[in-house]
Design a protein around this motif. Structure first.
Motif, PDB file in Angstrom:
ATOM      1  N   ARG A  57      40.911   2.285  51.165  1.00 57.87           N
ATOM      2  CA  ARG A  57      40.612   3.705  51.352  1.00 57.87           C
ATOM      3  C   ARG A  57      39.365   3.896  52.218  1.00 57.87           C
ATOM      4  NH1 ARG A  57      41.981   5.254  45.039  1.00 57.87           N
ATOM      5  NH2 ARG A  57      44.198   4.731  45.206  1.00 57.87           N
ATOM      6  N   ASN A  58      39.335   5.013  52.924  1.00 63.29           N
ATOM      7  CA  ASN A  58      38.220   5.297  53.823  1.00 63.29           C
ATOM      8  C   ASN A  58      36.960   5.665  53.059  1.00 63.29           C
ATOM      9  OD1 ASN A  58      37.230   5.896  56.654  1.00 63.29           O
ATOM     10  ND2 ASN A  58      36.873   7.886  55.703  1.00 63.29           N
ATOM     11  N   ASP A  59      37.121   6.398  51.957  1.00 60.68           N
ATOM     12  CA  ASP A  59      35.992   6.821  51.133  1.00 60.68           C
ATOM     13  C   ASP A  59      35.856   5.875  49.941  1.00 60.68           C
ATOM     14  OD1 ASP A  59      35.209   9.773  52.126  1.00 60.68           O
ATOM     15  OD2 ASP A  59      37.371   9.510  52.274  1.00 60.68           O
ATOM     16  N   VAL A  60      34.695   5.248  49.825  1.00 56.76           N
ATOM     17  CA  VAL A  60      34.476   4.245  48.778  1.00 56.76           C
ATOM     18  C   VAL A  60      33.107   4.457  48.143  1.00 56.76           C
ATOM     19  CG1 VAL A  60      34.121   1.774  48.326  1.00 56.76           C
ATOM     20  CG2 VAL A  60      35.982   2.509  49.817  1.00 56.76           C
ATOM     21  N   TRP A  61      33.076   4.353  46.824  1.00 57.29           N
ATOM     22  CA  TRP A  61      31.816   4.345  46.063  1.00 57.29           C
ATOM     23  C   TRP A  61      31.531   2.916  45.616  1.00 57.29           C
ATOM     24  CZ3 TRP A  61      28.963   8.839  45.276  1.00 57.29           C
ATOM     25  CH2 TRP A  61      29.602  10.022  45.616  1.00 57.29           C
TER      26      TRP A  61
END
Length: 257
Positions: free
Chosen positions: A77-81
């Motif tokens: 995924r492009n958004d990662v925490w």
């Protein structure tokens, strides 16, 4: 659509949750296990990461999560925490208050916001890409030190550097005006706030250095690997941070000998 500042606000709220949980365990009775690399993990590490993951799953169900204790979910995924629930478990076990909580928000592998939480000190350092850095909401910035011989230098993981790079360790012992030995994330936070000028670090994982890099860079500092390359998920865990490009250049030269 959420802005980077919106994500940063969530990050600060998560840090508050994590810090409250950590204080509940600190200097208490802890069940301790050891991983394959002999690093310790406690009930607190697992419980804090569980709380953070639950928050992120609720508020950002489409995002990836990479945590020290439970691995990488949604790596594509492009958004990662990215989460380190207790940065400095050995410090935590020893009752030493300089353990931290680290959280970063990445887009396309690039840190956009990062938090260095210091639960026992009541300090939360926040860095937002392009928007500066704060400590408990007040703006902070790195020092203007450009000379290594006048700098406050932190040597993190000095025992490991001495073991694996003895000649570099000897050079480090002659560097800086003031030298301090340390571990974990706090020296980088001190650099971001202008109290320290340079930090050399070693044997880190992405959840150790990427949240920290967001804070250091937002505060105006420079942080790279030992070759001067930008930090990313694939970096080798050898890190230097410095207040200014000139000081960073001196650190690189020192490393290369």
């Amino acid at each position: 659509m959420l802005t980077t500042q919106d994500y940063a606000d969530h990050a600060v709220r998560i840090a508050e949750i994590a810090s409250d949980a950590a204080r509940g365990y600190f200097r208490g009775r802890l069940g301790v296990e050891f991983k394959a690399d002999e690093s310790p993990v406690t009930q607190a590490d697992k419980a804090i990461e569980d709380k953070v993951r639950a928050y992120l799953t609720q508020h950002f169900p489409g995002h990836g999560i990479f945590g020290e204790e439970h691995g990488f979910d949604g790596a594509d995924r492009n958004d990662v925490w990215i989460i380190d629930p207790i940065d400095g478990t050995r410090s935590f076990l020893a009752g030493h208050p300089l353990f931290g909580f680290l959280l970063g928000y990445l887009q396309g592998g690039v840190p956009q916001a990062g938090v260095i939480g210091m639960p026992a000190l009541g300090e939360t350092f926040l860095g937002v890409r392009g928007a500066g850095a704060t400590l408990n909401g007040a703006p902070i910035r790195v020092s203007d030190q450009t000379r290594l011989d006048r700098s406050i230098l932190f040597v993190n993981e000095g025992d490991k550097i001495h073991r694996d790079y003895p000649h570099l360790f000897e050079r480090l012992m002659q560097a800086g005006q003031t030298r301090r030995f340390a571990y974990d994330c706090y020296p980088h936070a001190l650099l971001a706030a202008g109290h320290a000028d340079a930090v050399i670090d070693y044997d880190l994982q992405p959840y150790d250095y990427l949240p920290v890099s967001a804070v250091v860079e937002a505060a105006g500092g420079v942080i790279t690997d030992w070759d001067g390359q930008p930090l990313g998920l694939g970096s080798d865990g050898r890190v230097i941070s410095a207040a200014t490009p000139g000081l960073h250049g001196e650190m690189l030269a020192l490393i290369k000998g």
